[in-house]
Design a protein around this motif. Structure first.
Motif, mmCIF file in Angstrom:
data_model
loop_
_atom_site.group_PDB
_atom_site.id
_atom_site.type_symbol
_atom_site.label_atom_id
_atom_site.label_comp_id
_atom_site.label_asym_id
_atom_site.label_seq_id
_atom_site.Cartn_x
_atom_site.Cartn_y
_atom_site.Cartn_z
ATOM 1 N N ASN A 90 -59.527 13.407 19.874
ATOM 2 C CA ASN A 90 -59.708 12.711 18.599
ATOM 3 C C ASN A 90 -61.027 13.077 17.940
ATOM 4 N N PRO A 95 -60.144 14.583 10.009
ATOM 5 C CA PRO A 95 -59.427 13.343 9.695
ATOM 6 C C PRO A 95 -57.945 13.559 9.380
ATOM 7 N N TYR A 96 -57.623 14.634 8.667
ATOM 8 C CA TYR A 96 -56.223 14.897 8.331
ATOM 9 C C TYR A 96 -55.399 15.167 9.594
ATOM 10 N N ASN A 98 -56.146 14.271 12.606
ATOM 11 C CA ASN A 98 -56.145 13.058 13.432
ATOM 12 C C ASN A 98 -55.114 12.049 12.942
ATOM 13 N N GLN A 99 -54.941 11.939 11.641
ATOM 14 C CA GLN A 99 -53.968 10.988 11.125
ATOM 15 C C GLN A 99 -52.560 11.375 11.580
ATOM 16 N N ASN A 100 -52.235 12.661 11.488
ATOM 17 C CA ASN A 100 -50.927 13.132 11.960
ATOM 18 C C ASN A 100 -50.782 12.907 13.457
ATOM 19 N N GLN A 102 -52.241 10.679 15.383
ATOM 20 C CA GLN A 102 -52.176 9.284 15.831
ATOM 21 C C GLN A 102 -50.779 8.707 15.723
ATOM 22 N N SER A 164 -49.914 2.735 6.126
ATOM 23 C CA SER A 164 -50.885 3.520 6.875
ATOM 24 C C SER A 164 -50.403 3.677 8.314
ATOM 25 N N HIS A 165 -50.980 4.642 9.049
ATOM 26 C CA HIS A 165 -50.537 4.819 10.434
ATOM 27 C C HIS A 165 -50.935 3.614 11.282
ATOM 28 N N TYR A 221 -56.931 5.212 20.441
ATOM 29 C CA TYR A 221 -57.117 6.299 19.478
ATOM 30 C C TYR A 221 -58.355 7.015 19.883
#
Length: 221
Positions: A90, A95-96, A98-100, A102, A164-165, A221
Motif C-alpha cells: 500500500n 493513490p490511483y 491503491n484505490q483499485n 483496495q 467510494s471504495h 489497508y
C-alpha cells in the motif's frame, strides 16, 4: 534499465500461473478496464501478461527505478501466497493504483469467508446478480470458479459507481454479516423469542468459526 525491466517482467510472466494472473495484477492496482482491454487485444497468454505489467508501470510512473518496481512485483506475488502484510505494498503504490487495489482486496476477502455454494447464493441474493448476468460469466470463465464470483462482484460494483471504495467495503461487510448470520440461524433451527446463549452452549455456536464475517480483515489497508 529497459532490458533489466523486461527481464523482471518476464520472470513474473513465467512464475505466476494464468489462473492467478488477474489477481496478481489486481493486487498491483491495475484497473479492470485495463485488464479487459489487454485480454481483448492480445490472444497470446504471455503477451497478455507482459502488456498488463507495461500498463501498470505507466500508472506507477516512468521515472521509477528498477528496485521500486521489483519490490512492488515481489510484494504482490507474496500476497498471492498470503506471505506479507498488505500495508507494505500500500505504501509503495500511487493513490490511483491503491484505490483499485483496495476494492480488489475487499472482494477477495469476502470470497475467502465463504465456501463455493455460499458464494453463489450470496451473489444472487445479496449482490442481486441475475441469471441473465451470471450465465455469460459462467460461460466465459467456465474453468475458474473464483473468477466467476469476482466478475459477479464487478457486476454489483458497476451499479454503485457513485460509492467510494470505503463505502463499498462497509456495504459488503454488512451484506456478509447479514448473510452468514442468516445461514447460521437456519442451520441452528428456529430460535425461541428472547433466547440468550447459556453458559452451557458451545462457544462455536456463538458467532465464531466459519460463520464469522471478515470484518477485521476488510479494514486492513
Amino acid at each position: 534499465m529497459e532490458g533489466a525491466l523486461a527481464e523482471r517482467f518476464y520472470y513474473y510472466v513465467g512464475i505466476v500461473p494464468m489462473r492467478s494472473w488477474s489477481k496478481f495484477v489486481r493486487m498491483l492496482g491495475l484497473a479492470e478496464s485495463d485488464i479487459d482491454d489487454v485480454y481483448y487485444e492480445n490472444s497470446d497468454p504471455s503477451e497478455q501478461k507482459y502488456q498488463m505489467l507495461s500498463r501498470w508501470k505507466s500508472y506507477y510512473g516512468y521515472n521509477r527505478d528498477l528496485a521500486d518496481i521489483s519490490d512492488c512485483l515481489k510484494l504482490a506475488f507474496e500476497e498471492l501466497e498470503s506471505d506479507c502484510h498488505p500495508e507494505l505494498l500500500n505504501r509503495k503504490l500511487t493513490p490511483y493504483l491503491n484505490q483499485n487495489r483496495q476494492i480488489a482486496r475487499v472482494f477477495y476477502k469476502v470470497m475467502g469467508s465463504m465456501n463455493s455454494n455460499e458464494l453463489k447464493q450470496f451473489a444472487m441474493t445479496k449482490l442481486k446478480v441475475t441469471d441473465n448476468q451470471a450465465e455469460p460469466i459462467g460461460r466465459n470463465h467456465a474453468r475458474d470458479f473464483d473468477e466467476q464470483i469476482y466478475q459477479m462482484f464487478l457486476v454489483w460494483m458497476r451499479r454503485h459507481t457513485n460509492m467510494s471504495h470505503f463505502d463499498m467495503r462497509d456495504e459488503l461487510e454488512r451484506f456478509v454479516n447479514d448473510y452468514l448470520h442468516g445461514r447460521h440461524a437456519m442451520e441452528q433451527g428456529p430460535s425461541r423469542a428472547g433466547y440468550a446463549p447459556s453458559a452451557e452452549r458451545p462457544a462455536d455456536d456463538m458467532r465464531v468459526g466459519r460463520y464469522a464475517a471478515p470484518s477485521g480483515d476488510l479494514d486492513e489497508y
